[in-house]
Design an enzyme around this catalytic site. Structure first.
Site, PDB file in Angstrom:
ATOM      1  CG  HIS A 187      -0.775   4.531  -4.669  1.00 24.29           C
ATOM      2  ND1 HIS A 187      -0.418   5.817  -4.310  1.00 24.29           N
ATOM      3  CD2 HIS A 187      -0.580   3.764  -3.571  1.00 24.29           C
ATOM      4  CE1 HIS A 187      -0.019   5.809  -3.041  1.00 24.29           C
ATOM      5  NE2 HIS A 187      -0.114   4.585  -2.567  1.00 24.29           N
ATOM      6  CG  ASP A 232      -2.746   4.908   2.562  1.00 25.10           C
ATOM      7  OD1 ASP A 232      -3.085   3.723   2.675  1.00 25.10           O
ATOM      8  OD2 ASP A 232      -1.573   5.275   2.298  1.00 25.10           O
ATOM      9  CG  HIS A 234       1.859   5.646   1.066  1.00 27.87           C
ATOM     10  ND1 HIS A 234       1.426   4.536   1.770  1.00 27.87           N
ATOM     11  CD2 HIS A 234       3.208   5.654   1.150  1.00 27.87           C
ATOM     12  CE1 HIS A 234       2.481   3.879   2.243  1.00 27.87           C
ATOM     13  NE2 HIS A 234       3.583   4.541   1.887  1.00 27.87           N
ATOM     14  CG  ASP A 320      -0.416   3.272   5.118  1.00 34.31           C
ATOM     15  OD1 ASP A 320      -1.294   4.092   5.457  1.00 34.31           O
ATOM     16  OD2 ASP A 320      -0.177   2.981   3.923  1.00 34.31           O
TER      17      ASP A 320
HETATM   18  C1  OKP Z   1       0.317   1.678  -1.013  1.00 38.06           C
HETATM   19  B1  OKP Z   1      -0.719   2.310  -0.084  1.00 38.06           B
HETATM   20  C2  OKP Z   1       8.376   2.704   0.579  1.00 38.06           C
HETATM   21  C3  OKP Z   1       8.235   1.979  -0.761  1.00 38.06           C
HETATM   22  C4  OKP Z   1       6.790   1.820  -1.048  1.00 38.06           C
HETATM   23  C5  OKP Z   1       4.982   0.969  -2.453  1.00 38.06           C
HETATM   24  C6  OKP Z   1       4.105   1.547  -1.401  1.00 38.06           C
HETATM   25  C7  OKP Z   1       2.661   1.551  -1.814  1.00 38.06           C
HETATM   26  C8  OKP Z   1       1.738   2.007  -0.723  1.00 38.06           C
HETATM   27  N1  OKP Z   1       9.701   2.988   0.969  1.00 38.06           N
HETATM   28  N2  OKP Z   1       6.385   0.962  -2.118  1.00 38.06           N
HETATM   29  O1  OKP Z   1      -0.848   3.691  -0.180  1.00 38.06           O
HETATM   30  O2  OKP Z   1      -0.624   1.932   1.282  1.00 38.06           O
HETATM   31 ZN    ZN Z   2      -0.434   3.738   2.064  1.00 39.85          ZN
END
Ligand code: OKP
Ligand code: ZN
Length: 379
Positions: A187, A232, A234, A320
């Site tokens: 990120h 990932d 995300h 995740d």
């Molecule tokens: C980092 B990585 C979810 C809120 C998430 C930050 C998540 C960062 C993910 N409802 N807050 O990509 O695993």
């Molecule tokens: Zn993630």
């Protein structure tokens, strides 16, 4: 006997960055990107000692490779933020933005952030990337560990190429390496942190490979060609931004369509200028299962990764996507991970896995191990 996969890590990844809490949907909770994440993965890999060879050897590549990816003012900010924050009377848990310059704020003037509380909004896009006393050192170390693994990738790939030519190895079993690091990186953009990420470990590694003058692409004789596979849950907005206008590396990502970071990751984001066509986003629905996931991954590999003719694959390895992940929403099970690893092996290209997310502590080791063992063809 099949060879073991080299794992690069450092105890500093556990000890140097331990924010006490974060905010999720408005609630104050423990910090999900916790130090024990690295410990449980390590413990699992240690239990499979016939498959993994773990080393804490970390080479110092200095600031150069980091400065190729991140802007100097941002690096300087990360380095000094905590100290300034405390001097200004900030809370000792660490730096968190109060005011983020939202795009609807009309900035007609050239007013620049002067104190740390203002800068924290300038250089961070959410509330999850707390900067503690040693966060910068931890992020720096994670980048150096990843670079150390990357140098080993080059060596292993050369050795592999020779073995294939000599007829003692086949393309079906390319070498794999793993950088077990935290904080994660995908990120982090060129000059903004967020999403538990500060320095983009994988982007730094990719740029370093491209920058090595002696390393030439097999396909076209130019710099080594790198394909990034971000698995990932995300979207890796940071890696996307860093390479958005270049044709090498290729960035590809499978991620949730309607989850964090919300405002990036559409399939319409295809890159710009020379980078047009070299940014591939595949958004997946929230209830994605093993079969759906592997099918989409195989299609991505066939349609985009293989035609790119990569010399190396860099994987943003997040688990995740797991069904019980506390902050995500896919339905991938522990049986799915070896299949994912196997799909990546079949590309037949030397691969570096870099740890990103995965927050179900109980199954984190098993799931990461599943991908790596699947890649090695051991399951
Ligand atoms: C980092 B990585 C979810 C809120 C998430 C930050 C998540 C960062 C993910 N409802 N807050 O990509 O695993
Ligand atoms: Zn993630």
């Amino acid at each position: 006997t099949p060879s073991r996969m080299k794992v690069f890590t450092s105890t500093l990844c556990t000890t140097m960055h331990t924010p006490a809490y974060e905010f999720l949907s408005g609630a104050k909770t423990h910090y999900y990107e916790s130090p024990d994440r690295r410990d449980v993965i390590l413990k699992y890999l240690e239990s499979q000692s016939d498959a993994f060879e773990i080393t804490e050897r970390t080479e110092d590549f200095g600031a150069g490779p980091i400065e190729r990816v991140h802007k100097q003012d941002f690096i300087d900010y990360l380095k000094t933020a905590y100290e300034e924050w405390i001097e200004e009377g900030g809370h000792p848990n660490g730096v968190l933005p109060g005011t983020i310059p939202h795009y609807k704020i009309a900035r007609h003037g050239k007013l620049k952030a002067s104190n740390c509380l203002a800068k924290s909004g300038e250089y961070c896009f959410d509330l999850s990337a707390v900067i503690t006393k040693d966060t910068f050192k931890a992020a720096w170390n994670a980048a150096q560990v990843t670079l150390t693994a990357t140098k080993e990738l080059v060596r292993a790939a050369d050795e592999f190429e020779q073995s294939v030519e000599a007829g003692c190895a086949t393309r079906e079993n390319p070498p794999g390496l793993y950088a077990l690091v935290r904080p994660p990186g995908h990120h982090a953009q060129s000059d903004i942190c967020g999403g538990y990420c500060y320095l983009n470990n994988l982007a730094i590694a990719a740029q370093w490979l491209i920058d090595q003058p002696d390393l030439k692409s097999k396909a076209d004789g130019g710099p080594k060609r790198i394909a990034i596979l971000d698995i990932d849950f995300h979207h890796g907005n940071g890696t996307q931004e860093i390479f958005y206008t270049v044709a090498n590396p290729l960035y590809t990502s499978l991620h949730s369509v309607d989850d964090y970071p919300y405002f990036t990751g559409s399939e319409l984001e295809k890159g710009e200028g020379e980078g047009l066509g070299f940014n591939i986003n595949i958004p997946l629905v929230q209830a994605t299962t093993n079969d759906d996931y592997v099918e989409k991954l195989d299609k991505l590999i066939q349609d985009h990764v293989i035609p790119f003719k990569p010399d190396y694959i860099l994987v943003s390895l997040g688990v995740d996507t797991y069904k019980d992940d506390p902050i995500a929403g896919f339905l991938v099970t522990s049986e799915g991970y070896p299949r994912i690893g196997n799909s990546i092996r079949k590309i037949g290209v030397p691969t570096l896995f870099v740890q990103e997310g995965g927050y179900c502590i109980e199954k984190l080791g098993l799931n990461v191990g599943g991908i790596l063992l699947g890649f090695m063809g051991r399951t």
